[in-house]
Design an enzyme around this catalytic site. Sequence first.
Site, PDB file in Angstrom:
ATOM      1  N   GLY A 331      48.457  44.627  51.485  1.00 53.94           N
ATOM      2  CA  GLY A 331      47.872  43.886  50.378  1.00 53.94           C
ATOM      3  C   GLY A 331      48.892  43.003  49.688  1.00 53.94           C
ATOM      4  O   GLY A 331      48.604  41.866  49.314  1.00 53.94           O
ATOM      5  N   TRP A 334      49.610  40.106  51.971  1.00 54.25           N
ATOM      6  CA  TRP A 334      48.485  39.167  51.967  1.00 54.25           C
ATOM      7  C   TRP A 334      48.645  38.143  50.850  1.00 54.25           C
ATOM      8  O   TRP A 334      48.302  36.975  51.004  1.00 54.25           O
ATOM      9  CB  TRP A 334      47.177  39.935  51.787  1.00 54.25           C
ATOM     10  CG  TRP A 334      45.958  39.059  51.673  1.00 54.25           C
ATOM     11  CD1 TRP A 334      45.193  38.574  52.694  1.00 54.25           C
ATOM     12  CD2 TRP A 334      45.356  38.567  50.472  1.00 54.25           C
ATOM     13  NE1 TRP A 334      44.158  37.813  52.198  1.00 54.25           N
ATOM     14  CE2 TRP A 334      44.240  37.789  50.837  1.00 54.25           C
ATOM     15  CE3 TRP A 334      45.659  38.697  49.115  1.00 54.25           C
ATOM     16  CZ2 TRP A 334      43.424  37.156  49.908  1.00 54.25           C
ATOM     17  CZ3 TRP A 334      44.853  38.074  48.179  1.00 54.25           C
ATOM     18  CH2 TRP A 334      43.753  37.314  48.582  1.00 54.25           C
ATOM     19  N   HIS A 335      49.193  38.583  49.711  1.00 49.16           N
ATOM     20  CA  HIS A 335      49.322  37.682  48.574  1.00 49.16           C
ATOM     21  C   HIS A 335      50.390  36.620  48.788  1.00 49.16           C
ATOM     22  O   HIS A 335      50.290  35.528  48.218  1.00 49.16           O
ATOM     23  CB  HIS A 335      49.650  38.478  47.309  1.00 49.16           C
ATOM     24  CG  HIS A 335      48.456  39.132  46.692  1.00 49.16           C
ATOM     25  ND1 HIS A 335      47.984  40.361  47.099  1.00 49.16           N
ATOM     26  CD2 HIS A 335      47.613  38.716  45.704  1.00 49.16           C
ATOM     27  CE1 HIS A 335      46.920  40.679  46.377  1.00 49.16           C
ATOM     28  NE2 HIS A 335      46.666  39.706  45.532  1.00 49.16           N
ATOM     29  N   GLY A 336      51.410  36.899  49.555  1.00 51.48           N
ATOM     30  CA  GLY A 336      52.446  35.902  49.739  1.00 51.48           C
ATOM     31  C   GLY A 336      53.483  36.321  50.754  1.00 51.48           C
ATOM     32  O   GLY A 336      53.746  37.515  50.952  1.00 51.48           O
ATOM     33  N   PHE A 470      47.248  31.345  47.670  1.00 54.72           N
ATOM     34  CA  PHE A 470      47.035  32.451  48.598  1.00 54.72           C
ATOM     35  C   PHE A 470      45.925  32.148  49.596  1.00 54.72           C
ATOM     36  O   PHE A 470      45.732  32.878  50.522  1.00 54.72           O
ATOM     37  CB  PHE A 470      46.709  33.732  47.834  1.00 54.72           C
ATOM     38  CG  PHE A 470      47.748  34.090  46.802  1.00 54.72           C
ATOM     39  CD1 PHE A 470      49.095  33.990  47.112  1.00 54.72           C
ATOM     40  CD2 PHE A 470      47.382  34.459  45.521  1.00 54.72           C
ATOM     41  CE1 PHE A 470      50.058  34.305  46.170  1.00 54.72           C
ATOM     42  CE2 PHE A 470      48.333  34.776  44.580  1.00 54.72           C
ATOM     43  CZ  PHE A 470      49.668  34.690  44.902  1.00 54.72           C
TER      44      PHE A 470
END
Length: 470
Positions: A331, A334-336, A470
């Site tokens: 997670g 996924w954001h960066g 994102f």
Amino acid sequence: MNTSAIQLAKTERMQFTQVEFLLLFALLLLVVWRTGNRVVRNSLLLGFSYYFYAYWDWRFCGLLLMSTAIDFTVARAIAASPSASARRRWLILSLTANLGVLGFFKYFNFFVDSARPLVESLGMNAGTLEIVLPVGISFYTFQTLSYTMDVYRGRLKPTDSLLEFALFVSFFPQLVAGPIVRAAELLPQLSRMPEWSPRRFYGGFQTALRGLVKKVLIADRLGEMVDVVFAEPDMYSGGTVWLAVLAYAGQIYYDFSGYSDIAIGVAKMLGYRFPANFRHPYLAKSVSEFWRRWHMTLSRWLRDYVYISLGGNQRGPSRTYVNLMLTMLLGGLWHGAAWTFVVWGLLHGVALAIERAARGKIQIGVLGRILTLAVIVVGWIFFRCSSFEMCGQVLHRLTFPSGGLNWFPPLALAAIGLMVADHVAWSTRLRRAMRMRFDRWYSPIATAIMIWSLILYAPRSFQPFVYFQF
């Protein structure tokens, strides 16, 4: 913000606050609600959605088309496959294609930079590509993947309409920053004509307007302080840095929940219902409750397609803790594409594992709320800082504060006041009074006040939504 070696697009994007968007959206509303044919309606929405995305960079519309074509074909092939092995091969094709594109655009340079010391120590050259990150790629990739995985698991029948599926993938309200709407939630709505309802239309308008207030009057004003202090944290006193960290917690919540409200409201004005994405997460009593309140559509996605796929809590306590941390690590990534995001995910994963281990052994009270808020706020430092060096500077100022407030913009403090008042009101019975109904006498007055406040107090330049990266 973290961008690693990947560049964000420098060209203009269509914003919900642009005059061009407002005029085109008003025209779209007029046309679609006067259209009695569902195919024509969906075609108009699809064309507008692609124009909305192409306004940023038309070349990346090809990625939308590719994801649409692959997953529409794969889902039908999965449903028609006679054996489990054949269905699995089709699913692997979808995963490889979608995650391969996402991995290249978002993570290629991240992994190259991470491996650079080893590669160069072997006498080889590790180059870096100039890659532009397609806006919203993380959101629509997860959205299309959920469709094929639900078909594979037998939870959803594939649609026969390429038009409806293409609109599901590219529907403009949530295309670039969520909520992550699943096929089971949106495709049935696209397969029928929505009924006109003045009450529903007005409710959507109110939701979108509240989202604009959150974004413009709270998030953007808090951002004025956050950007300045985080650029050079060593230049400011400990008290100022503390206030900036709390301001960022408010900025990212009101920025992202503001976008979600606008997306939900715009979709509602068009006759469609999106799932809620936020429920005042800073009132959570635990980190696990925070994730049931924060970016709820992503939280459920990670739970259903990552955590459960890893085994969930069905393989003993030790494996459960590992699964929690792996899920949150993914997670965070996924954001960066940066190690600071990985640390942010790891921090939340460890906190979730500790909470699960202590479940039933420790009574959650005021202390639990304080510890939860501390984990969240400290985590936001890693989320916001562009390097571990900057994280260290901020944490040093927080740990060894000196002096009081040596700089603050008055409107940022006013925005913090609005943030606190909002959470206090939501935690009490006042939240019922805040829900404006169509037939209440004060509703048009409150609407006029919000619109006038936006005109009067909005910053001169509109800041992009945080989650656009994102």
